[in-house]
Design an enzyme around this catalytic site. Structure first.
Site, PDB file in Angstrom:
ATOM      1  N   LYS A  55       7.821  -3.019  -8.770  1.00  0.00           N
ATOM      2  CA  LYS A  55       7.018  -2.921  -9.992  1.00  0.00           C
ATOM      3  C   LYS A  55       6.602  -1.468 -10.204  1.00  0.00           C
ATOM      4  O   LYS A  55       6.492  -0.691  -9.255  1.00  0.00           O
ATOM      5  CB  LYS A  55       5.795  -3.832  -9.933  1.00  0.00           C
ATOM      6  CG  LYS A  55       4.809  -3.517  -8.809  1.00  0.00           C
ATOM      7  CD  LYS A  55       3.634  -4.473  -8.815  1.00  0.00           C
ATOM      8  CE  LYS A  55       2.638  -4.124  -7.723  1.00  0.00           C
ATOM      9  NZ  LYS A  55       1.962  -2.836  -7.924  1.00  0.00           N
ATOM     10  N   LYS A  77      -0.571  -3.846  -3.194  1.00  0.00           N
ATOM     11  CA  LYS A  77       0.046  -2.545  -3.448  1.00  0.00           C
ATOM     12  C   LYS A  77      -0.629  -1.848  -4.618  1.00  0.00           C
ATOM     13  O   LYS A  77      -1.247  -2.486  -5.465  1.00  0.00           O
ATOM     14  CB  LYS A  77       1.549  -2.727  -3.746  1.00  0.00           C
ATOM     15  CG  LYS A  77       2.344  -3.293  -2.565  1.00  0.00           C
ATOM     16  CD  LYS A  77       2.426  -2.299  -1.416  1.00  0.00           C
ATOM     17  CE  LYS A  77       3.167  -2.871  -0.221  1.00  0.00           C
ATOM     18  NZ  LYS A  77       2.350  -3.798   0.579  1.00  0.00           N
ATOM     19  N   ASP A  78      -0.487  -0.508  -4.654  1.00  0.00           N
ATOM     20  CA  ASP A  78      -1.107   0.309  -5.693  1.00  0.00           C
ATOM     21  C   ASP A  78      -0.607  -0.089  -7.083  1.00  0.00           C
ATOM     22  O   ASP A  78       0.509  -0.580  -7.239  1.00  0.00           O
ATOM     23  CB  ASP A  78      -0.782   1.791  -5.471  1.00  0.00           C
ATOM     24  CG  ASP A  78      -1.312   2.304  -4.147  1.00  0.00           C
ATOM     25  OD1 ASP A  78      -0.719   1.967  -3.112  1.00  0.00           O
ATOM     26  OD2 ASP A  78      -2.305   3.048  -4.155  1.00  0.00           O
ATOM     27  N   LYS A  79      -1.446   0.195  -8.075  1.00  0.00           N
ATOM     28  CA  LYS A  79      -1.023   0.000  -9.466  1.00  0.00           C
ATOM     29  C   LYS A  79      -0.258   1.219  -9.959  1.00  0.00           C
ATOM     30  O   LYS A  79       0.893   1.092 -10.376  1.00  0.00           O
ATOM     31  CB  LYS A  79      -2.231  -0.257 -10.368  1.00  0.00           C
ATOM     32  CG  LYS A  79      -1.856  -0.350 -11.843  1.00  0.00           C
ATOM     33  CD  LYS A  79      -3.059  -0.513 -12.756  1.00  0.00           C
ATOM     34  CE  LYS A  79      -2.619  -0.533 -14.219  1.00  0.00           C
ATOM     35  NZ  LYS A  79      -3.777  -0.682 -15.137  1.00  0.00           N
ATOM     36  N   GLN A 116      -8.964   2.288  -4.267  1.00  0.00           N
ATOM     37  CA  GLN A 116      -8.344   1.183  -4.996  1.00  0.00           C
ATOM     38  C   GLN A 116      -8.763  -0.170  -4.444  1.00  0.00           C
ATOM     39  O   GLN A 116      -8.638  -1.189  -5.124  1.00  0.00           O
ATOM     40  CB  GLN A 116      -6.823   1.311  -4.979  1.00  0.00           C
ATOM     41  CG  GLN A 116      -6.173   1.354  -3.613  1.00  0.00           C
ATOM     42  CD  GLN A 116      -5.991   2.765  -3.090  1.00  0.00           C
ATOM     43  OE1 GLN A 116      -6.921   3.561  -3.110  1.00  0.00           O
ATOM     44  NE2 GLN A 116      -4.792   3.072  -2.616  1.00  0.00           N
TER      45      GLN A 116
END
Length: 788
Positions: free
Chosen positions: A397, A426-428, A520
Site C-alpha cells: 500500500k 505499518k506507517d501511512k 504514529q
C-alpha cells in the site's frame, strides 16, 4: 538527585554520565496532584546531528516486513509451493495439533485444532493438560483463563461416546446414572478393562514420554527439566512448600506450532505434577497446583494417573479412583473434580454391588469420564474449521492507513474487517509491504479484485492458501529503505555537513537509540491521540471514549464536519448520512450507536463493531505512552549505569513478549561490579502480569498510574473482552545491517538551498533492519537529533 538537576538533562551519553550541554532541556510538567509527567524524549548519543526532510514522498520511506523465517515479504514466492490444486484438505504430519496416544506410539495425532482460531486470546493464555500454546479462548474468556484439556468454550470432545454413556455433572454418591447406561458402565473395571483404560496406560507411558522428551530437547535443557521437576517435588514434600511467585522454567522458543504441541503433551505425560504454558512460541513449565491440591484428597499415585488420563484424552476411556468407604470423603473428591474440571469430565460413584466378579472389595469407587455433551458441541466447530478458507497474501500500500486499506478490501471481498489478520501495523506515509491472511475468501476471489484495488494505491501478491490466521507479533522485524532530503547543518553549526552525517550514522549504528514508541503510535498531529482513548477504556468510560474517537480536527471537510455534527447533537443516524462511505470505522461505529443508543451499554456494543485487534490497540497506545515517559525518567534518573532494582533481560535473543522468568532484578553487588549494560535493561509495558523495577522507576510507575486514576486498575476490560497481560521492552535497541549512501545535489537543488548547506551533499539514503515493534522514525530522531 534533585529535580532541578533533572530539568537540565536531555542527552544521555553511553560513554559516561549524563551530558548537560547545548541540547534543549528535558521538559517536564509538574502537576501538584499527580506528580511529574515527562513530555519529551531523551537521546543517548552526544553527536550534534543534522537537519533534513523525511517522508518528502511515500517512495522515500519504504517498509518491508521480515517474516519469522527472516525473509522479506516483498519477494515473490515460489509459485510451485502454493499450487492450490495440490493442497490437501487435511494436511498430514505437522499440520495438525498432535494428541499423544502413548499406547499406540508417541506421534499419533487427531485433528484437534479447531479451537485455535477462536478470537479473544493471546499466546500468554494458561494452558491445561491437553492443549498446546496455539489454543485460543472463546469470546468471553480472559487472558490467563485456563483452557481445559482440548476444550472449546469449556466443552470437551471425546470421540466414540454414545448417549447411553452420559453421566450427569456434579453427581455425588448415591446419584443414579441416567437411563441408557449399560451394566458395564456401573461396574468397577476389571483387570482386562484396565488395560484399555488410561489409568492402565499411564503406568506404561512414563518411559515412552521420557524417551520422547529426549528426542525433543537437547541434553542440557532435558537435564534442567529433570532438575526442575525434582525441585518442585522436593518443595512440595518439605514443610516450606512452594515459594511465591511460583517458579518457572523456560524450555525455549519453538516456532513450529505442532512441535510445541508435542512438547507440551510429552512434558505433562512425563511429569503430571507440572503444567506447560505458551507465550510467543516459548514453552514454559510451572508446578501444577491443582495436582498438589488433589493429592490432599487422594494418593499421589491416583493424582498422577488422573492428570495423565486428562491429558491423553484416550477414546472411550474412563479413569477410576481406588475404592473409598467414606461417603463424605467421596463427596469432597466429587466436589473438587466438578469445580475444577466439571466442564470437561463427569464423575460418578458406582455402588459396590455392581463391581465386577473377582473383585471382593464392595466399597464404591469414583469413576471419571469425558462429557458427552461436549462432543456434540465440539463437532460443529470442528466441521466448520475443516471448511474454513484462509488465504494469505502480501499487501503493498502507498500513503494509506492500514485500517483504511483493510476496510476497503473487506467491502470489495464481502467480508468484515475482523476477518483479516496481520503481524503488525505499518506507517501511512510510506510504501509498505506486509503479510496478511483473510478468512472466508479463496485465492481466486482475491485475485479477481487485483486490478480494482490498484486504483486505491494497493496491490496484492504472493496469494496462496494457508491453514490459519496470523497473530500480532508474528514477524521477525522490518526492513527500511529511507531517503532523507534537503540535508543541512543544525542551526549555529558551521562544521562540515558530510562529517556530521557520517558521525551520526556511525554513532547510532554502534550505540543504538532509545527504543521509544514512535509518534504514529499515538496519531501524530491529531487533536485527540489514541492513548487518551485507551485511558478512557481502561477506566470503563465508554461514552467518553466514543466522543474522543469522534472528536473532529480543525479542518473543514466532510469527515470532520460529520464529527462536529455528532458531538453537537449525538444524532448517530444524521451523522451517518453525513459521513463519507470510505470512512469504514466511523460508519461501523455510528451504525451501532444508531441501533443501540448513546448510553454506556450502547457504547459498549458500538465498540464491538471494531475487531479485537483494534479495540486493544487503544489500550496498548496508553501503555506505550506510559512506557515512553518511564524510559525518559529512567535515563534522567540513572543515566547509562545499571543500578540496583533495574530489570534485566537475561536472554539476548527474545523479542518484546517474554515471560517474567526471563527478567532478573539487579542486586546491589551486581551494580557495584558493573555486571550488566544498558542494552540489557528492560522496562515493563503496563499489564496485569508484569513486575516493576525496585527503585525510583518502580515508584514512578505507581505515581503515573495514580495520576491517571488507575491505581486499582487490573488491566482487564471485561465489557469489551480486553485483557492486557503486559510485556517488557528494552530501553535501547540497535539497527541491523545498516548501510548508507550520500548523494550529490543537482544544479537546481544547489541554487535553492540556504546558508547551512554543503554543495557536496544533497540526500542521505539509508538501508537497515529493525526488530519487531521498533520505530524507524525514532532511530532517525536519534541520528538527526530532532523530532521527526
Amino acid at each position: 538527585m534533585s529535580w532541578k538537576r533533572l530539568l537540565g538533562m536531555r542527552t544521555v551519553s553511553l560513554g559516561g554520565p549524563l551530558s548537560l550541554g547545548s541540547q534543549a532541556p528535558l521538559r517536564m510538567e509538574e502537576d501538584t496532584d499527580s506528580g511529574i509527567r515527562f513530555n519529551s524524549l531523551c537521546f543517548i548519543n552526544d553527536h550534534v546531528g543534522f537537519q533534513g526532510s523525511v517522508k518528502t514522498s511515500p517512495s522515500d520511506f519504504i517498509v518491508i516486513e521480515i517474516d519469522e523465517q527472516g525473509q522479506l515479504v516483498s519477494k515473490a514466492a515460489d509459485e510451485s509451493l502454493y499450487d492450490i490444486s495440490k493442497i490437501q484438505p487435511e494436511p498430514s504430519n505437522f499440520a495438525k495439533k498432535p494428541n499423544l496416544n502413548i499406547q499406540n506410539g508417541p506421534l499419533e495425532r487427531e485433528n484437534n485444532e479447531e479451537a485455535s482460531n477462536l478470537p479473544g486470546c493471546s499466546d500468554g493464555d494458561r494452558i491445561q493438560p491437553g492443549c498446546s500454546d496455539g489454543d485460543r479462548i472463546q469470546p468471553g474468556c480472559s487472558d490467563g483463563d485456563r483452557i481445559q484439556p482440548g476444550c472449546s468454550n469449556g466443552e470437551q470432545n471425546q470421540p466414540g461416546r454414545s448417549d447411553g454413556d452420559r453421566i450427569q455433572p456434579g453427581c455425588t454418591d448415591g446419584d443414579r446414572i441416567q437411563p441408557g447406561c449399560t451394566d458395564g458402565d456401573q461396574s468397577h473395571q476389571s483387570d482386562s478393562e484396565k488395560e484399555n483404560s488410561v489409568n492402565g496406560v499411564t503406568s506404561k507411558c512414563e518411559e515412552e514420554s521420557v524417551d520422547l522428551l529426549s528426542s525433543l530437547l537437547d541434553e542440557k535443557t532435558h537435564t534442567l527439566l529433570d532438575q526442575f521437576a525434582h525441585d518442585v517435588k522436593g518443595m512440595w514434600n518439605s514443610q516450606t512448600g512452594l515459594i511465591e511467585p511460583s517458579p518457572e522454567l523456560s524450555l525455549g522458543r519453538i516456532l513450529d506450532k505442532s512441535h510445541r504441541a508435542v512438547l507440551h503433551s510429552a512434558v505433562r505425560q512425563a511429569f503430571p505434577f507440572l503444567i506447560t504454558t505458551g507465550n510467543n512460541s516459548e514453552v514454559v513449565v510451572k508446578p501444577n497446583l491443582e495436582y498438589k491440591e488433589l493429592c490432599h484428597l487422594v494418593s499421589e499415585e491416583e493424582a498422577c494417573g488422573f492428570f495423565k488420563y486428562l491429558d491423553a484424552k484416550k477414546e472411550n476411556s474412563k479413569f477410576t479412583f481406588k475404592p473409598d468407604p467414606n461417603k463424605d470423603h467421596r463427596k469432597a473428591v466429587h466436589h473438587f473434580l466438578n469445580k475444577k474440571f466439571g466442564n470437561v469430565v463427569e464423575t460418578k460413584s458406582f455402588p459396590g454391588q455392581c463391581h465386577s466378579a473377582g473383585n471382593p472389595n464392595p466399597n464404591p469407587a469414583i469413576t471419571v469420564r469425558f462429557r458427552e455433551k461436549a462432543r456434540g458441541k465440539r463437532s460443529y466447530p470442528e466441521c466448520e474449521r475443516r471448511k474454513a478458507v484462509y488465504t494469505a497474501f502480501t499487501l503493498q500500500k502507498e500513503n494509506l492507513e492500514m485500517f483504511e486499506a483493510i476496510g476497503f478490501l473487506a467491502i470489495k471481498l464481502g467480508v468484515i474487517p475482523s476477518d483479516f489478520s496481520y503481524a503488525g501495523l505499518k506507517d501511512k506515509r510510506a510504501i509498505t509491504y506486509q503479510s496478511m491472511v483473510v478468512r472466508k475468501v479463496t485465492p481466486e476471489r482475491l485475485k479477481d479484485i487485483e486490478e480494482e484495488i490498484k486504483k486505491k494505491r494497493m496491490n496484492v501478491f504472493n496469494i496462496r492458501s494457508v491453514g490459519d490466521s496470523l497473530r500480532l507479533g508474528q514477524l521477525k522485524g522490518n526492513h527500511f529503505e529511507i531517503i532523507i532530503r534537503n540535508l543541512r547543518n543544525q542551526l549555529n553549526d558551521s562544521a562540515n555537513l558530510r562529517e556530521r552525517i557520517l558521525e551520526a550514522v556511525e554513532n547510532v549504528k554502534n550505540k543504538g537509540f532509545v527504543n521509544y514508541y514512535g509518534p504514529q503510535r499515538f496519531g501524530k498531529g491529531k487533536k485527540v491521540q489514541t492513548d487518551r482513548i485507551g485511558l478512557a477504556l481502561l477506566k470503563n468510560e465508554m461514552v467518553k471514549a466514543i466522543k474522543l474517537f469522534l472528536t473532529p480536527e480543525d479542518v473543514d471537510d466532510p469527515v470532520n464536519n460529520a464529527k462536529k455534527y455528532f458531538l453537537q447533537t449525538e444524532d448517530a443516524k444524521g451523522t451517518l448520512s453525513r459521513m463519507p462511505e470510505f470512512r469504514v470505522r466511523e460508519r461501523a461505529l455510528l451504525e451501532s450507536l444508531h441501533r443501540f443508543g448513546m448510553t454506556e451499554e450502547g457504547c459498549v456494543q458500538a465498540w464491538f463493531s471494531f475487531p479485537h485487534s483494534m479495540r486493544i490497540f487503544y489500550i496498548h497506545a496508553y501503555s506505550s505512552r506510559i512506557w515512553n515517559e518511564a524510559a525518559s525518567y529512567r535515563l534522567a534518573a540513572y543515566g547509562p549505569k545499571v543500578v540496583e532494582g533495574d530489570l534485566i533481560c537475561l536472554d539476548e535473543d527474545v523479542g518484546e513478549h517474554f515471560p517474567s522468568s526471563k527478567v532478573h532484578l539487579v542486586t546491589k553487588e551486581e551494580e557495584a561490579a558493573n555486571t550488566y549494560a544498558l542494552h540489557q535493561v528492560v522496562l515493563p509495558v503496563l499489564g496485569y502480569n508484569v513486575q516493576y523495577p525496585k527503585n525510583h522507576v518502580g515508584r514512578w510507575y505507581q505515581g503515573a498510574l495514580s495520576r491517571d486514576g488507575l491505581q486499582a486498575c487490573r488491566f482487564r476490560v471485561p465489557a469489551l473482552k480486553l485483557n492486557v497481560p503486559g510485556c517488557y521492552r528494552h530501553i535501547v535497541k540497535h539497527p541491523h545491517n545498516m548501510s548508507h549512501r550520500l548523494d550529490r545535489p543537482d544544479a537546481a537543488e544547489a541554487r535553492g538551498e540556504g546558508p547551512h548547506t554543503d554543495e557536496t551533499v544533497s540526500a542521505l539514503s539509508l538501508s537497515f533492519d529493525l526488530d519487531a515493534s521498533c520505530y524507524a522514525t525514532i532511530c532517525l530522531r536519534e541520528m538527526m537529533k530532532g523530532d521527526i
